[in-house]
Design a protein around this motif. Structure first.
Motif, PDB file in Angstrom:
ATOM      1  N   THR A  67       0.813  -1.225   0.000  1.00  0.00           N
ATOM      2  CA  THR A  67       0.000   0.000   0.000  1.00  0.00           C
ATOM      3  C   THR A  67       0.845   1.273   0.000  1.00  0.00           C
ATOM      4  OG1 THR A  67      -0.177  -0.204   2.419  1.00  0.00           O
ATOM      5  CG2 THR A  67      -1.987  -1.085   1.093  1.00  0.00           C
ATOM      6  N   HIS A  68       2.147   1.135   0.170  1.00  0.00           N
ATOM      7  CA  HIS A  68       3.064   2.272   0.072  1.00  0.00           C
ATOM      8  C   HIS A  68       3.171   2.683  -1.397  1.00  0.00           C
ATOM      9  CE1 HIS A  68       6.874   4.496   0.084  1.00  0.00           C
ATOM     10  NE2 HIS A  68       6.879   4.481   1.407  1.00  0.00           N
ATOM     11  N   PRO A  69       3.240   3.977  -1.718  1.00  0.00           N
ATOM     12  CA  PRO A  69       3.389   4.386  -3.116  1.00  0.00           C
ATOM     13  C   PRO A  69       4.603   3.731  -3.764  1.00  0.00           C
ATOM     14  CG  PRO A  69       2.872   6.280  -1.743  1.00  0.00           C
ATOM     15  CD  PRO A  69       3.119   5.134  -0.805  1.00  0.00           C
ATOM     16  N   GLY A  70       4.431   3.281  -5.002  1.00  0.00           N
ATOM     17  CA  GLY A  70       5.496   2.630  -5.750  1.00  0.00           C
ATOM     18  C   GLY A  70       5.064   1.271  -6.246  1.00  0.00           C
ATOM     19  N   LYS A  71       5.679   0.818  -7.327  1.00  0.00           N
ATOM     20  CA  LYS A  71       5.407  -0.512  -7.858  1.00  0.00           C
ATOM     21  C   LYS A  71       6.120  -1.555  -6.994  1.00  0.00           C
ATOM     22  CE  LYS A  71       3.337   1.785 -11.131  1.00  0.00           C
ATOM     23  NZ  LYS A  71       1.895   2.028 -11.030  1.00  0.00           N
ATOM     24  N   LYS A  72       5.874  -2.853  -7.248  1.00  0.00           N
ATOM     25  CA  LYS A  72       6.303  -3.886  -6.306  1.00  0.00           C
ATOM     26  C   LYS A  72       7.158  -4.966  -6.981  1.00  0.00           C
ATOM     27  CE  LYS A  72       3.008  -1.619  -4.235  1.00  0.00           C
ATOM     28  NZ  LYS A  72       3.304  -0.457  -3.410  1.00  0.00           N
ATOM     29  N   LEU A  73       8.134  -5.472  -6.192  1.00  0.00           N
ATOM     30  CA  LEU A  73       8.920  -6.630  -6.631  1.00  0.00           C
ATOM     31  C   LEU A  73       9.184  -7.523  -5.438  1.00  0.00           C
ATOM     32  CD1 LEU A  73      11.922  -6.994  -8.991  1.00  0.00           C
ATOM     33  CD2 LEU A  73      12.226  -7.661  -6.604  1.00  0.00           C
ATOM     34  N   LEU A  74       8.927  -8.834  -5.624  1.00  0.00           N
ATOM     35  CA  LEU A  74       9.170  -9.823  -4.571  1.00  0.00           C
ATOM     36  C   LEU A  74       9.970 -10.978  -5.142  1.00  0.00           C
ATOM     37  CD1 LEU A  74       8.595 -10.712  -1.614  1.00  0.00           C
ATOM     38  CD2 LEU A  74       6.594 -11.935  -2.509  1.00  0.00           C
ATOM     39  N   PHE A  75      11.022 -11.367  -4.428  1.00  0.00           N
ATOM     40  CA  PHE A  75      11.844 -12.500  -4.848  1.00  0.00           C
ATOM     41  C   PHE A  75      11.130 -13.810  -4.531  1.00  0.00           C
ATOM     42  CE2 PHE A  75      15.594 -15.385  -3.987  1.00  0.00           C
ATOM     43  CZ  PHE A  75      15.948 -15.541  -5.325  1.00  0.00           C
ATOM     44  N   MET A  76      11.334 -14.773  -5.401  1.00  0.00           N
ATOM     45  CA  MET A  76      10.698 -16.081  -5.269  1.00  0.00           C
ATOM     46  C   MET A  76      10.934 -16.684  -3.880  1.00  0.00           C
ATOM     47  SD  MET A  76      13.363 -18.321  -7.566  1.00  0.00           S
ATOM     48  CE  MET A  76      14.973 -18.812  -6.891  1.00  0.00           C
ATOM     49  N   GLY A  77       9.920 -17.357  -3.377  1.00  0.00           N
ATOM     50  CA  GLY A  77       9.979 -17.960  -2.044  1.00  0.00           C
ATOM     51  C   GLY A  77       9.438 -17.051  -0.968  1.00  0.00           C
ATOM     52  N   GLY A  78       9.519 -15.739  -1.214  1.00  0.00           N
ATOM     53  CA  GLY A  78       8.974 -14.808  -0.239  1.00  0.00           C
ATOM     54  C   GLY A  78       7.472 -14.918  -0.112  1.00  0.00           C
ATOM     55  N   GLU A  79       6.825 -15.450  -1.156  1.00  0.00           N
ATOM     56  CA  GLU A  79       5.368 -15.493  -1.152  1.00  0.00           C
ATOM     57  C   GLU A  79       4.808 -16.527  -0.174  1.00  0.00           C
ATOM     58  OE1 GLU A  79       6.537 -18.093  -4.771  1.00  0.00           O
ATOM     59  OE2 GLU A  79       7.323 -16.412  -3.610  1.00  0.00           O
ATOM     60  N   TRP A  80       5.606 -17.454   0.284  1.00  0.00           N
ATOM     61  CA  TRP A  80       5.098 -18.379   1.310  1.00  0.00           C
ATOM     62  C   TRP A  80       5.909 -18.301   2.602  1.00  0.00           C
ATOM     63  CZ3 TRP A  80       7.038 -21.194  -3.179  1.00  0.00           C
ATOM     64  CH2 TRP A  80       8.323 -21.700  -3.015  1.00  0.00           C
ATOM     65  N   GLY A  81       6.806 -17.330   2.686  1.00  0.00           N
ATOM     66  CA  GLY A  81       7.600 -17.203   3.891  1.00  0.00           C
ATOM     67  C   GLY A  81       8.681 -18.265   3.972  1.00  0.00           C
ATOM     68  N   GLN A  82       9.513 -18.352   2.916  1.00  0.00           N
ATOM     69  CA  GLN A  82      10.655 -19.267   2.964  1.00  0.00           C
ATOM     70  C   GLN A  82      11.442 -18.980   4.242  1.00  0.00           C
ATOM     71  OE1 GLN A  82      11.886 -21.331   0.240  1.00  0.00           O
ATOM     72  NE2 GLN A  82      14.054 -21.551   0.675  1.00  0.00           N
ATOM     73  N   PHE A  83      11.689 -19.991   5.050  1.00  0.00           N
ATOM     74  CA  PHE A  83      12.348 -19.758   6.332  1.00  0.00           C
ATOM     75  C   PHE A  83      13.863 -19.680   6.186  1.00  0.00           C
ATOM     76  CE2 PHE A  83      13.883 -20.446  10.610  1.00  0.00           C
ATOM     77  CZ  PHE A  83      12.990 -19.709  11.370  1.00  0.00           C
ATOM     78  N   ASP A 108       0.686   6.744  -8.649  1.00  0.00           N
ATOM     79  CA  ASP A 108       1.815   6.430  -7.780  1.00  0.00           C
ATOM     80  C   ASP A 108       2.797   7.578  -7.589  1.00  0.00           C
ATOM     81  OD1 ASP A 108       1.866   4.007  -6.400  1.00  0.00           O
ATOM     82  OD2 ASP A 108       2.166   2.867  -8.231  1.00  0.00           O
ATOM     83  N   ARG A 109       3.026   8.397  -8.613  1.00  0.00           N
ATOM     84  CA  ARG A 109       4.017   9.466  -8.478  1.00  0.00           C
ATOM     85  C   ARG A 109       3.387  10.818  -8.148  1.00  0.00           C
ATOM     86  NH1 ARG A 109       9.240  10.911 -12.381  1.00  0.00           N
ATOM     87  NH2 ARG A 109      10.217  12.295 -10.880  1.00  0.00           N
ATOM     88  N   ASP A 110       2.099  10.852  -8.006  1.00  0.00           N
ATOM     89  CA  ASP A 110       1.392  12.095  -7.693  1.00  0.00           C
ATOM     90  C   ASP A 110       1.292  12.231  -6.173  1.00  0.00           C
ATOM     91  OD1 ASP A 110      -0.339  14.187  -7.336  1.00  0.00           O
ATOM     92  OD2 ASP A 110      -1.778  13.522  -8.856  1.00  0.00           O
ATOM     93  N   PRO A 111       1.858  13.279  -5.587  1.00  0.00           N
ATOM     94  CA  PRO A 111       1.748  13.429  -4.122  1.00  0.00           C
ATOM     95  C   PRO A 111       0.316  13.431  -3.620  1.00  0.00           C
ATOM     96  CG  PRO A 111       3.353  14.972  -5.023  1.00  0.00           C
ATOM     97  CD  PRO A 111       2.658  14.348  -6.198  1.00  0.00           C
ATOM     98  N   ASP A 112      -0.636  13.783  -4.490  1.00  0.00           N
ATOM     99  CA  ASP A 112      -2.037  13.780  -4.083  1.00  0.00           C
ATOM    100  C   ASP A 112      -2.574  12.375  -3.838  1.00  0.00           C
ATOM    101  OD1 ASP A 112      -2.128  16.510  -4.223  1.00  0.00           O
ATOM    102  OD2 ASP A 112      -2.965  16.565  -6.250  1.00  0.00           O
ATOM    103  N   CYS A 113      -1.801  11.363  -4.220  1.00  0.00           N
ATOM    104  CA  CYS A 113      -2.271   9.983  -4.037  1.00  0.00           C
ATOM    105  C   CYS A 113      -2.137   9.536  -2.588  1.00  0.00           C
ATOM    106  CB  CYS A 113      -1.509   9.017  -4.941  1.00  0.00           C
ATOM    107  SG  CYS A 113       0.088   8.437  -4.281  1.00  0.00           S
ATOM    108  N   PHE A 114      -1.433  10.295  -1.772  1.00  0.00           N
ATOM    109  CA  PHE A 114      -1.122   9.860  -0.412  1.00  0.00           C
ATOM    110  C   PHE A 114      -1.445  10.958   0.586  1.00  0.00           C
ATOM    111  CE2 PHE A 114       1.457   9.166   3.321  1.00  0.00           C
ATOM    112  CZ  PHE A 114       1.439   7.795   3.498  1.00  0.00           C
ATOM    113  N   GLN A 115      -2.051  10.550   1.702  1.00  0.00           N
ATOM    114  CA  GLN A 115      -2.343  11.492   2.794  1.00  0.00           C
ATOM    115  C   GLN A 115      -2.199  10.753   4.118  1.00  0.00           C
ATOM    116  OE1 GLN A 115      -6.268  13.237   2.654  1.00  0.00           O
ATOM    117  NE2 GLN A 115      -6.160  13.980   4.756  1.00  0.00           N
TER     118      GLN A 115
END
Length: 636
Positions: free
Chosen positions: A467-483, A526-533
């Motif tokens: 929910t933080h402004p910006g696009k997202k990237l997640l490395f494989m394994g993070g989606e199930w909580g690789q220990f 995402d890059r518009d400051p008005d998107c976040f308050q």
């Protein structure tokens, strides 16, 4: 004018542009190309080796003896060429180069389109054509949908360890297509980012130390299979981003180092060329032929493989002559500064050129520096990328999450400071491979507390990240909580999905991805400051934050409790009177939490001013809870 025979069908104009640094499709004539010349079928070879005394083509077709296959130097261009009849696709070859001092060296082709599987080092004759692309619908959709105002959710993958069949028994490109593509699509990702696929000799380099920039690694099959993989991604609504490494190359003897017996691709000054931290050599961006080589390489991946974009590796290292170098190796530019002005000019030209040919491309800078305007156009003084990794957010956020919950109140700025600069660039928020390897521990295992608390906090982290402004990237394994942290020689720990805690995390990430994609307020502006308050940014004592994300015609309310305390009647201000529906709640029992049916009950606002807003709602906020609410309207 040179005779046609001397040129072997090469264009003088092409070679001139190559020497001038403005041949952006040099792969079409450099390297080994099956052609018909003077009525005979064979292969034309062309290589740049300006300081060589002699260059010969050697291969299985001549018993690796090039005495009868001396290449012809084309004037003073530094390019050597030769047509050899009857040589066919699939033949192994190298260039045998006689240096000025008489030393004989054998080199792989810098423009090889396919390579022998390591530990072999020969190049292989391969055609660029032959695949009938079926991704027209995807390509048309891209042109109409700019990435800035769309969801961008990237799944970062190392092909050699996502799944394997055994030690060094890798999945092929086709096998990855069968498993990885439906998995990524079902999880809700928009793009797959592949760690470098260019040919590299050492598995443990993960592809970042390259010998064959034009050669898709043979570990996973032939180039034709990679085309099928990309095509199938596109047919399933997935873009493909390639990690691309234009800054440096590895020093193996068959590669680019001292290619013609002299420093050629690298600079002559070892203090500038050597990158001691990585054991590699930096490209000499002042040489025009290197510029042609690298920009053509990017165009090649787009043209031939339909790649949708690049994550450009180590931009900070390219721009800073002093980065990761001891004092005695530091050099300065002609103005006395530490900036690599040649690399700066190269990056600007690269981005201008790529956008000219492919206006819908993604060019993402992996840049850890504070260089300004990385994602601004070059005509405005920027570098010309269209996205940049937000390394500041990532470092602050992971440092914050590793703190004991009772200490977080004293470091609240780590949680909130990123919003001071969140709109200065087009950012991607990366939770990448670099953060889960070499003793850094997995994302799950960075979290403090008990086993259960680690999962609670990882869900909380993912919610704030999404929910933080910006696009997202997640490395494989993070989606199930690789220990365990990432083990590049083994495949991911898929077996942990048999356990409820990991299975629940997997479900949470899949649903969080879906909520992100279906909630325009999280990505439209995402890059518009008005998107976040901010609703409440100052509650350090309780380690709770709340804020609003706005789209063009909708808004969402986010509350996140980073403390270990349960707040039974937590009130926050809201901007409009009416009903607020939970879209996702990290504490739901379906995700491993403790609240049954956490998203079924709506919140009705009270006519009570709070946090400077005219309305407010009261919610229960258990420890380590993330909650995303959407506004349903005023039903009164």
């Amino acid at each position: 004018m040179l005779a046609t025979t001397t040129l072997f069908g090469l264009s003088e104009e092409d070679i001139y542009l190559f020497n001038q640094g403005s041949s952006y499709h040099s792969y079409r004539f450099m390297g080994a190309h099956p052609v018909k010349f003077e009525g005979r079928l064979g292969v034309r070879f062309a290589v740049w080796a300006p300081n060589a005394k002699e260059v010969r083509v050697i291969g299985g077709f001549n018993g690796w003896n090039g005495i009868d296959h001396r290449m012809v130097p084309i004037g003073t261009t530094g390019v050597h060429a030769l047509f050899i009849p009857k040589v066919k696709e699939g033949e192994l070859y190298k260039y045998e180069i006689v240096a000025k001092d008489g030393t004989v060296i054998r080199k792989a082709d810098p423009y090889a389109f396919y390579s022998e599987r390591r530990p072999g080092t020969a190049s292989i004759v391969a055609r660029l054509t032959g695949h009938r692309w079926q991704d027209g619908k995807w390509m048309r959709w891209k042109k109409k949908n700019a990435p800035y105002h769309r969801p961008l959710l990237i799944y970062e993958v190392h092909a050699g360890s996502w799944k394997i069949k055994g030690k060094e028994d890798f999945y092929t490109y086709d096998e990855l297509a069968d498993d990885l593509i439906p998995y990524a699509a079902e999880m809700g990702y928009t793009h797959i980012e592949l760690m470098p696929l260019a040919e590299h000799p050492l598995d443990q380099s993960w592809g970042y130390q390259i010998t064959g920039f034009y050669s898709p690694t043979s570990r996973y099959g032939k180039p034709a299979a990679l085309k099928r993989f990309v095509d199938r991604c596109h047919q399933n609504g997935l873009g493909v981003i390639l990690d691309w490494v234009p800054g440096h190359f590895c020093k193996d003897d068959h590669g680019l180092r001292r290619f013609d017996g002299t420093p050629l691709y690298e600079g002559a000054d070892p203090n500038r060329a050597e990158l001691p931290l990585w054991g590699t050599l930096a490209f000499d961006f002042s040489r025009r032929e290197i510029v042609s080589f690298l920009i053509s390489n990017a165009i090649y991946w787009m043209d031939v493989f339909h790649i949708d974009g690049f994550r450009v590796d180590a931009v900070a290292n390219m721009l800073n002559l002093h980065m990761d170098k001891p004092a005695h190796m530091r050099t300065y530019n002609e103005l006395g500064g530490r900036e690599n002005l040649d690399a700066l000019r190269f990056l600007k030209l690269l981005n201008e050129t790529l956008f000219r040919y492919y206006p819908d491309i993604l060019i993402i800078a992996e840049d850890s520096s504070a260089w300004p305007a990385v994602t601004s156009p070059t005509y405005q003084g920027g570098l010309g990328f269209n996205f940049k990794w937000n390394m500041g957010w990532m470092n602050d956020m992971l440092r914050y999450m590793k703190l004991h919950p009772n200490d977080r109140q004293h470091h609240h700025h780590l949680l909130t400071f990123s919003l001071c600069y969140a709109f200065s660039e087009n950012y991607v928020l990366p939770l990448s491979h670099d953060e889960v390897v070499h003793g850094k521990r997995s994302l799950l295992n960075k979290m403090p507390g008990s086993y259960e608390e680690k999962f609670d906090q990882l869900r909380l982290l993912y919610g704030y990240w999404m929910t933080h402004p910006g696009k997202k990237l997640l490395f494989m394994g993070g989606e199930w909580g690789q220990f365990d942290e990432w083990k590049d020689g083994d495949m991911l720990d898929w077996m942990v999905l048999e356990y409820d805690s990991h299975k629940s995390m997997h479900r949470y990430v899949r649903e969080l991805n879906q909520v992100y994609r279906e909630t325009p307020s999280l990505w439209e502006k995402d890059r518009d400051p008005d998107c976040f308050q901010w609703i409440d940014v100052h509650n350090a004592q309780q380690s709770v934050i709340s804020f609003i994300r706005r789209g063009r015609s909708s808004f969402s309310v986010i509350i996140a409790n980073f403390s270990c305390h349960d707040y039974r009647d937590y009130r926050i201000g809201v901007p409009e009177p009416g009903m607020y529906q939970p879209l996702i709640h990290s504490g739901d029992t379906r995700f491993g939490g403790y609240i049954e049916n956490a998203t079924t009950a709506c919140y009705t606002s009270d006519n009570m001013k709070w946090h400077g807003l005219n309305q407010s709602i009261s919610i229960q906020l258990p420890p380590y809870t993330f909650l995303l609410l959407t506004y349903l309207g005023n039903t009164q």
